[in-house]
Design a protein around this motif. Sequence first.
Motif, PDB file in Angstrom:
ATOM      1  N   THR A   1     -10.458  -0.870   0.405  1.00  0.00           N
ATOM      2  CA  THR A   1     -10.749  -1.889  -0.597  1.00  0.00           C
ATOM      3  C   THR A   1     -11.306  -3.129   0.094  1.00  0.00           C
ATOM      4  O   THR A   1     -10.684  -3.658   1.016  1.00  0.00           O
ATOM      5  CB  THR A   1      -9.476  -2.269  -1.376  1.00  0.00           C
ATOM      6  OG1 THR A   1      -8.958  -1.110  -2.036  1.00  0.00           O
ATOM      7  CG2 THR A   1      -9.787  -3.342  -2.419  1.00  0.00           C
ATOM      8  N   GLN A   2     -12.474  -3.553  -0.335  1.00  0.00           N
ATOM      9  CA  GLN A   2     -13.062  -4.792   0.157  1.00  0.00           C
ATOM     10  C   GLN A   2     -12.770  -5.856  -0.900  1.00  0.00           C
ATOM     11  O   GLN A   2     -13.415  -5.873  -1.956  1.00  0.00           O
ATOM     12  CB  GLN A   2     -14.571  -4.626   0.371  1.00  0.00           C
ATOM     13  CG  GLN A   2     -14.957  -3.418   1.224  1.00  0.00           C
ATOM     14  CD  GLN A   2     -14.363  -3.465   2.607  1.00  0.00           C
ATOM     15  OE1 GLN A   2     -14.589  -4.413   3.364  1.00  0.00           O
ATOM     16  NE2 GLN A   2     -13.582  -2.445   2.964  1.00  0.00           N
ATOM     17  N   ARG A   3     -11.803  -6.682  -0.635  1.00  0.00           N
ATOM     18  CA  ARG A   3     -11.285  -7.590  -1.651  1.00  0.00           C
ATOM     19  C   ARG A   3     -12.397  -8.440  -2.280  1.00  0.00           C
ATOM     20  O   ARG A   3     -13.172  -9.095  -1.590  1.00  0.00           O
ATOM     21  CB  ARG A   3     -10.218  -8.507  -1.054  1.00  0.00           C
ATOM     22  CG  ARG A   3      -9.455  -9.313  -2.097  1.00  0.00           C
ATOM     23  CD  ARG A   3      -8.255 -10.006  -1.481  1.00  0.00           C
ATOM     24  NE  ARG A   3      -7.306  -9.053  -0.899  1.00  0.00           N
ATOM     25  CZ  ARG A   3      -6.395  -8.403  -1.603  1.00  0.00           C
ATOM     26  NH1 ARG A   3      -6.315  -8.587  -2.925  1.00  0.00           N
ATOM     27  NH2 ARG A   3      -5.540  -7.583  -1.009  1.00  0.00           N
ATOM     28  N   GLY A   4     -12.458  -8.375  -3.601  1.00  0.00           N
ATOM     29  CA  GLY A   4     -13.450  -9.132  -4.349  1.00  0.00           C
ATOM     30  C   GLY A   4     -14.834  -8.506  -4.358  1.00  0.00           C
ATOM     31  O   GLY A   4     -15.736  -9.011  -5.029  1.00  0.00           O
ATOM     32  N   LEU A   5     -15.011  -7.394  -3.619  1.00  0.00           N
ATOM     33  CA  LEU A   5     -16.338  -6.778  -3.507  1.00  0.00           C
ATOM     34  C   LEU A   5     -16.376  -5.356  -4.064  1.00  0.00           C
ATOM     35  O   LEU A   5     -17.309  -4.988  -4.777  1.00  0.00           O
ATOM     36  CB  LEU A   5     -16.796  -6.766  -2.044  1.00  0.00           C
ATOM     37  CG  LEU A   5     -16.973  -8.129  -1.385  1.00  0.00           C
ATOM     38  CD1 LEU A   5     -17.303  -7.958   0.099  1.00  0.00           C
ATOM     39  CD2 LEU A   5     -18.078  -8.923  -2.087  1.00  0.00           C
ATOM     40  N   GLY A   6     -15.375  -4.551  -3.725  1.00  0.00           N
ATOM     41  CA  GLY A   6     -15.375  -3.185  -4.221  1.00  0.00           C
ATOM     42  C   GLY A   6     -14.703  -2.234  -3.248  1.00  0.00           C
ATOM     43  O   GLY A   6     -13.732  -2.588  -2.577  1.00  0.00           O
TER      44      GLY A   6
ATOM     45  N   ARG B   1     -15.162   1.168  -0.260  1.00  0.00           N
ATOM     46  CA  ARG B   1     -16.027   1.767   0.743  1.00  0.00           C
ATOM     47  C   ARG B   1     -15.423   3.071   1.250  1.00  0.00           C
ATOM     48  O   ARG B   1     -14.231   3.139   1.551  1.00  0.00           O
ATOM     49  CB  ARG B   1     -16.234   0.812   1.923  1.00  0.00           C
ATOM     50  CG  ARG B   1     -17.214   1.342   2.976  1.00  0.00           C
ATOM     51  CD  ARG B   1     -17.500   0.286   4.021  1.00  0.00           C
ATOM     52  NE  ARG B   1     -16.292  -0.045   4.773  1.00  0.00           N
ATOM     53  CZ  ARG B   1     -16.162  -1.136   5.520  1.00  0.00           C
ATOM     54  NH1 ARG B   1     -17.140  -2.033   5.567  1.00  0.00           N
ATOM     55  NH2 ARG B   1     -15.042  -1.359   6.189  1.00  0.00           N
TER      56      ARG B   1
ATOM     57  N   LYS C   1     -21.135   1.901   2.809  1.00  0.00           N
ATOM     58  CA  LYS C   1     -21.541   0.787   1.960  1.00  0.00           C
ATOM     59  C   LYS C   1     -20.398   0.424   1.017  1.00  0.00           C
ATOM     60  O   LYS C   1     -19.628   1.289   0.616  1.00  0.00           O
ATOM     61  CB  LYS C   1     -22.777   1.151   1.128  1.00  0.00           C
ATOM     62  CG  LYS C   1     -23.999   1.538   1.937  1.00  0.00           C
ATOM     63  CD  LYS C   1     -25.132   1.937   1.007  1.00  0.00           C
ATOM     64  CE  LYS C   1     -26.357   2.381   1.784  1.00  0.00           C
ATOM     65  NZ  LYS C   1     -27.443   2.834   0.865  1.00  0.00           N
ATOM     66  N   THR C   2     -20.337  -0.831   0.660  1.00  0.00           N
ATOM     67  CA  THR C   2     -19.342  -1.272  -0.324  1.00  0.00           C
ATOM     68  C   THR C   2     -19.959  -1.215  -1.709  1.00  0.00           C
ATOM     69  O   THR C   2     -21.006  -1.814  -1.955  1.00  0.00           O
ATOM     70  CB  THR C   2     -18.870  -2.698  -0.024  1.00  0.00           C
ATOM     71  OG1 THR C   2     -18.252  -2.721   1.265  1.00  0.00           O
ATOM     72  CG2 THR C   2     -17.871  -3.165  -1.076  1.00  0.00           C
TER      73      THR C   2
ATOM     74  N   SER D   1     -19.397  -1.957  -5.722  1.00  0.00           N
ATOM     75  CA  SER D   1     -18.569  -2.713  -6.657  1.00  0.00           C
ATOM     76  C   SER D   1     -18.085  -1.814  -7.778  1.00  0.00           C
ATOM     77  O   SER D   1     -18.616  -0.727  -8.008  1.00  0.00           O
ATOM     78  CB  SER D   1     -19.368  -3.885  -7.228  1.00  0.00           C
ATOM     79  OG  SER D   1     -20.405  -3.401  -8.074  1.00  0.00           O
TER      80      SER D   1
END
Length: 227
Positions: free
Chosen positions: A212-217, A219, A167-168, A170
């Motif tokens: 890194t999930q850009r703009g999200l957080g 994982r 899961k991502t 934040s």
Amino acid sequence: MRLLIVEDDANLNRQIGEQMQAAGFACDHSHDGREALYLGEEYDYDLAIIDLGLPELDGISLIRQLREKNRNYPMLILTARDAWQDKVEGLEAGGDDYLTKPFHPEELRARVQALLRRAHGLAQSKMHFGTLTIDTDAKAVTLNDRAVELTGYEYNTLLQLALNRGKTLSKAQLTEHLYAQDFDRDSNTIEVFVGRLRKKLDPDGSLNLISTQRGLGYRFNLEPTDS
């Protein structure tokens, strides 16, 4: 991990907080049921420790109302009442376990750890991800059978990501679980913790430990293994 401690006895509330902080938890404190209801609805705690004999709103009603608000984190009941009916009522209201006063600090810690493991579907304290092992009771991490020295915040960041693997999360979500309510929070420090974890556990990026999930957080990408 972040706990809510609800106990009207100021000394006991403080003592429990000190014990849990020494075990590596961030703690919020409340001394009455009304304030605890607000905090319990407002924040996504990892676990709540709730006394039954509270002013303003009793512990049974507090637990029931939090469950009605879909607050699903584990709740450990503290009670000075020996009657089995009181314990049954607390469990039926939505409590997950109970502890009768007076209690030994080690028993409290063990029950908290057991409830947290159960909440995340863990049968034992150690989580294995190939060559990486996280021991949730010892709050220790090993890589290739060698201990890795992490700060408390680094460990807790890793643990939150690992418990929510795939899961991502934040920065705000991670921050909520790392710091107590009265702590001066800065979500940008999450970047620092993640950077340190990558440097200590995956310096060449071969594990693809945390993405890194850009703009999200962030994982956690590793899958659990049997050993």
